[in-house]
Enzyme design. Structure first.
Site, short mmCIF file in Angstrom:
data_model
loop_
_atom_site.label_atom_id
_atom_site.label_comp_id
_atom_site.label_asym_id
_atom_site.label_seq_id
_atom_site.Cartn_x
_atom_site.Cartn_y
_atom_site.Cartn_z
N ASP A 1 85.54 -30.17 35.11
CA ASP A 1 84.71 -30.92 36.02
C ASP A 1 85.50 -32.17 36.42
O ASP A 1 86.55 -32.49 35.84
CB ASP A 1 83.36 -31.25 35.37
CG ASP A 1 82.29 -31.51 36.41
OD1 ASP A 1 81.11 -31.36 36.10
OD2 ASP A 1 82.66 -31.84 37.56
C1 GLC Z 1 80.60 -33.05 39.98
C2 GLC Z 1 79.68 -32.11 39.24
C3 GLC Z 1 80.04 -30.66 39.38
C4 GLC Z 1 80.63 -30.41 40.75
C5 GLC Z 1 81.95 -31.16 40.81
C6 GLC Z 1 82.62 -31.01 42.18
O1 GLC Z 1 80.89 -34.16 39.18
O2 GLC Z 1 79.49 -32.35 37.85
O3 GLC Z 1 78.85 -29.89 39.15
O4 GLC Z 1 80.85 -29.03 40.94
O5 GLC Z 1 81.82 -32.53 40.49
O6 GLC Z 1 81.86 -31.65 43.15
#
Ligand code: GLC
Length: 742
Positions: free
Chosen positions: A287
Site C-alpha cells: 500500500d
Molecule cells: C491508499 C489505500 C489503498 C489504495 C492505495 C492507492 O492509501 O489504502 O486502498 O488502493 O492507497 O490509492
C-alpha cells in the site's frame, strides 16, 4: 543503438510467441517469454519494474512525487497509478514502449472500487444485496469502463473483514462475515478479471489489504492489529483466500502491523502464508509508502533497511515509496541482497503484463472511440440503478407508511437530499456528479413538482438550526415527511475513523421536532458505516438504509420509496444500539455466563443496555412479510463422508411480490476450542409472489463444519450441532443434528 535493442526485444517476443512447437503449456510459454525479456534487462531496469508511482491526476495518499515521465522514459518506473483516460494513458504508454530502452509496457492502476465512471453503491451497500450476480455485474461494468479508459489494474476487491463501525473503511468492504465476504470477493474478482485476463475488457484485480487491516485497535485507521492466529485464520483470512483461489493476480500488503510485524515486512504473511500455503502466483504490491512507514512502526531503523526487509518478506512492488528505486541496486552491488530475489519479483510482474497481453498489444486499453462508446453506456447506468435498489435495506416500516403513494403531498428535508456528490460516496474513481440528478430531483420527477416541497432544514453537519422553522412550517402542509440524513461522504472511507457513530450535527434534533407534528416521518439514510440509530429508530415511522447508492442513487431511492421496487437488502454488518456495545457481531462466543433474562445477575451483560444489537446481521424488511415454517432435516446424523439436507418452508404472506434472503446458520455445541453461537453457512435470495410458498433446501456437508482446532490443524470434530434458518441472524427456526465419524 536504441532501435537495435527495441528490434531485439521485438524479435524475442515474436520468437517466443510463435515458437510453440517445443513449448508444451501456456504456463511454460509464458515463463519462457518472461525469461527472454529478463535476460535483456539491466539491474536498473529490473528494479524499475518494481516501482509504482502515482500520476498527478488524483491524490490517494501523502505528498506526491513529481517527474514520473522521465522515470518512465529511463525505465526507472514500470507502473503508474491514478492516471486514466485512453488519451492520457496512451501518451504515457507511448513513452514507455517507444522511448524507453526495452519498451516494456506500463501497468495502469486505479482504485476502481465500486465503479469507474458509472458509480455503483459503495461496497458495503452492494454487499447488502446478497446478490452475487448483481455484485459480479457491478465489477464487470466497472472493469469495462476502466479498461476503456486506459486502466488495466484495479486496487480491488477490498477483502477486509471488520466488526469496527468506528473504522471508516468498513464502507469499502463486505461486512463482518467470512462466508458472505468470501463469496463477494469471488464475485468481484470474476467481474474484474473476467474469464481471460488477455481480454481487452478485463482488468487485473488486487486483493487488499493483506492482511487483517479491518481490525484496527479502537477503530482508528492504520492502527495496530493484534489477534489470535485462530481468529485470523478462521475469520479474517477466508475472503483473501477466496479471492486468490478465484484467480486474482495481485495482492496489496496492508499498512497495519499484525502480531507485531508490519504486513509489508512480514515473511509469514507474504511468503509462508500467501505463496507457500495459499499458492498465490501473482505479485505483491505494497500500500501507499508502506515500506517507508516501517521506520515509523519501529521494525527497522531506516528506509534502507525497510527496503531489504520488504523484498525478503515477499514484496514485489513499492507503491510510491521510492525505497526500491533508491536502495536496491546498491544493496545488490554490496552483496546485501541476492539479485535472484529481484529476478523473482520482476518475473512475477512481467508474467502478469504478459497475461494482460500488454507486450503484444500495449495500446489495447487506449482506444478513445471505445471509451466514448462504453463510458456511461445506458446499460451500465441501468445496471447501477438495479444494484443500487438491491443494496437498500428497509430497517423499519411502522404501519406500512412505505411505500409512498404517487400524488401524496410530500415534504423532503435534508441537505443530503439535494446532494449529488454524496451519492457517490468515497473512492468514486473518475465518477462525475455534475450531470447527475439528486434524490429530490428524482422525487419531484416521479411525484410531480406540485406534490413535492423541498427545504434543506439543516446541514449534514454543524450546529446551524436556522432552517428549522421553515422546515417545520412546510412539513405542516404535507401528508408525509421524508428526511434524508446521515454522514457527509468524506466521513467514511480512508483516514475517516470516528469516535461516535451517531448521525452528525443537528439532523436528529430536527427529526425530533418534525415528529411532534404527528405526521408519518420517513428517514432515508446516507452513510458509510453502521450507525447508532437508537434515537432515530424511536422517532421515524420508517427507515430506509440507502448507503451511498451511486450515480443512479437518487432514482433508486425514489423507486424504492414509491414501491416500484420492493426493498430486499439485508445488513452485512451489525448495527449496535450504542458504540458502547462495539465490537458486536453475530458470531460471538457463548461465554461461561451467557445472559438468560430470567436471572440476569452475574451474567455477561451491561447494566445500562441490552446485549442484543438494534439491527442484527442479516436483518432487512420488505414491503411484504415472510413466514418460516416446517424446518426439517433429511437426517439428524451427518457422517464424515455424507451430507444432509436442511429445508424450510417460506411463505410470502404480504400483499406484494418480493424477495427474501433465506439464511442458514450452524452452531457447533462443543469443540476442542470454544465455538461461535452461530456461523453463516448458506443463503438463498428468493422471489415469492404474494401468497406464494416455497421450500428452500440447504445441503450441509462435513467440510462446512471445519475450523482450526486446538492443535491448529484445520478440520472437523464429531459432536452435536444446532442448525438455524431464518430471514436474519436473530429470528430463526432451529433444529439439531450430530456429526459422527466412523
Ligand atoms: C491508499 C489505500 C489503498 C489504495 C492505495 C492507492 O492509501 O489504502 O486502498 O488502493 O492507497 O490509492
Amino acid at each position: 543503438m536504441k532501435k537495435y535493442i527495441f528490434t531485439s526485444l521485438l524479435f524475442v517476443l515474436i520468437f517466443t510467441s510463435c515458437n510453440k512447437s517445443n513449448i508444451s503449456s501456456t504456463e511454460e510459454r509464458l515463463d519462457q517469454r518472461v525469461d527472454s525479456v529478463i535476460k535483456l534487462m539491466t539491474l536498473e531496469e529490473k528494479i524499475g519494474q518494481m516501482v509504482l508511482y502515482t500520476s498527478d491526476w488524483d491524490v490517494t495518499g501523502p505528498t506526491l512525487k513529481s517527474g514520473y515521465l522521465d522515470d518512465i522514459r529511463s525505465g526507472n518506473c514500470g507502473n503508474i497509478f491514478n492516471a486514466h483516460t485512453a488519451k492520457y494513458t496512451r501518451k504515457l504508454q507511448k513513452i514507455a514502449v517507444e522511448e524507453s530502452r526495452l519498451g516494456i509496457p506500463l501497468l495502469f492502476g486505479y482504485d476502481v472500487i465500486h465503479g469507474h465512471k458509472t458509480i455503483f453503491p459503495i461496497s458495503l451497500g452492494e454487499s447488502a444485496s446478497w446478490d452475487m450476480v448483481a455484485i459480479e455485474k457491478s465489477a464487470r461494468v466497472s472493469a469495462i469502463e476502466a479498461a476503456a479508459s486506459g486502466i488495466n489494474w484495479t486496487f480491488a476487491p477490498m477483502c477486509d473483514i471488520s466488526v469496527e463501525p468506528r473504522w471508516g473503511r468498513v464502507s469499502e468492504g463486505a461486512g463482518e462475515d467470512p462466508y458472505l465476504g468470501s463469496l463477494i470477493a469471488v464475485a468481484r474478482v470474476h467481474g474484474f478479471q473476467g474469464n481471460d485476463l488477455s481480454d481487452s475488457l478485463s482488468i487485473l484485480a488486487c486483493v487488499k489489504h493483506f492482511a487483517a487491516y479491518g481490525a484496527p485497535l479502537a477503530g482508528r485507521d492504520y492502527n495496530t492489529v493484534d489477534m489470535s492466529k485462530r481468529v485470523f485464520l478462521d475469520t479474517y483470512l477466508p475472503p483473501y483466500k477466496a479471492a486468490i483461489d478465484a484467480g486474482a493476480m495481485s495482492v496489496m500488503s496492508s499498512f497495519n502491523e499484525l502480531d507485531g510485524i508490519p504486513a509489508s515486512g512480514s515473511k509469514y504473511l507474504l511468503t509462508d502464508l500467501l505463496r507457500t500455503e495459499l499458492g498465490f502466483k501473482g505479485f505483491v504490491v505494497t500500500d501507499y509508502t508502506s515500506i517507508n512507514e516501517m521506520v515509523n512502526h519501529g521494525i527497522v531503523a531506516n528506509e534502507v533497511d525497510a527496503g531489504l526487509l520488504a523484498i525478503k518478506a515477499g514484496v514485489d512492488m513499492d507503491m510510491q515509496g521510492e525505497v526500491y528505486f533508491k536502495y536496491l541496486k546498491n544493496q545488490v552491488n554490496e552483496g546485501l541482497l541476492d539479485v535472484k530475489l529481484i529476478d523473482e519479483s520482476v518475473r512475477r510482474i512481467l508474467k502478469v503484463k504478459f497475461m494482460l497481453d500488454l507486450f503484444d498489444d500495449p495500446y489495447k486499453y487506449c482506444n478513445e472511440e471505445r471509451e466514448k462508446r462504453l463510458v456511461y453506456a445506458p446499460e451500465h447506468l441501468e445496471a447501477a440503478l438495479d444494484v443500487a435498489k438491491k443494496s437498500m435495506v428497509l430497517l423499519k416500516n411502522e404501519n406500512n407508511v412505505l411505500p409512498l403513494q404517487k400524488g401524496e403531498k410530500i415534504v423532503v428535508i435534508g441537505e443530503l437530499a439535494a446532494s449529488t456528490r454524496d451519492l457517490l460516496g468515497s473512492w468514486k474513481a473518475a465518477g462525475d456528479w455534475d450531470f447527475m440528478k439528486s434524490t429530490i430531483d428524482e422525487i419531484k420527477l416521479y411525484n410531480g413538482e406540485s406534490n413535492v416541497i423541498y427545504t434543506e432544514g439543516c446541514k449534514k453537519m454543524g450546529e446551524d438550526r436556522s432552517g428549522f422553522p421553515a422546515a417545520i412550517a412546510l412539513a405542516r402542509r404535507a401528508d408525509k415527511i421524508v428526511m434524508v440524513i446521515g454522514e457527509d461522504w468524506e466521513w467514511s472511507g480512508e483516514a475517516a475513523s470516528r469516535t461516535s457513530i451517531k448521525i452528525p450535527g443537528v439532523q436528529t434534533e430536527l427529526l425530533e421536532k418534525l415528529k411532534t407534528l404527528n405526521k408519518p416521518v420517513i428517514v432515508v439514510l446516507m452513510n458509510g458505516r453502521p450507525l447508532d440509530l437508537s434515537k432515530e429508530s424511536t422517532l421515524a415511522d420508517a427507515i430506509l438504509e440507502a448507503w451511498y447508492p451511486g450515480t443512479m442513487g437518487g432514482k433508486a431511492i425514489t423507486q424504492v420509496l414509491f414501491g416500484d421496487y420492493n426493498p430486499s437488502g439485508k445488513l452485512t454488518m451489525t448495527f449496535p444500539r450504542t458504540l458502547g456495545q462495539v465490537p458486536i457481531f453475530y458470531y460471538e462466543k457463548n461465554t461461561g455466563r451467557p445472559l438468560y433474562l430470567e436471572n440476569p445477575k452475574y451474567k455477561s451483560r451491561y447494566i445500562d443496555c441490552p446485549n442484543d444489537p438494534l439491527y442484527p446481521f442479516g436483518f432487512g424488511l420488505s414491503y411484504s412479510t415472510f413466514v418460516y415454517s416446517d424446518i426439517k432435516l433429511s437426517t439428524s446424523e451427518l457422517t464424515e463422508n455424507g451430507n444432509l439436507e436442511a429445508s424450510v418452508n417460506v411463505t410470502n404472506t404480504g400483499g406484494v411480490d418480493g424477495e427474501e434472503v433465506v439464511q442458514c446458520y450452524i452452531r457447533d455445541l462443543v469443540g476442542s476450542v470454544t465455538r461461535p453461537v452461530k456461523e453463516l453457512k448458506g443463503f438463498e435470495k428468493i422471489y415469492l409472489k404474494a401468497g406464494e410458498s416455497k421450500v428452500i433446501t440447504f445441503k450441509i456437508t462435513p467440510d462446512m463444519l471445519a475450523f482450526h482446532r486446538l492443535d491448529m490443524t484445520y478440520g472437523t470434530e464429531p459432536g452435536d450441532f444446532k442448525l438455524f434458518i431464518g430471514g436474519n441472524s436473530r429470528d430463526v427456526k432451529e433444529t439439531n443434528f450430530a456429526l459422527s465419524v466412523q
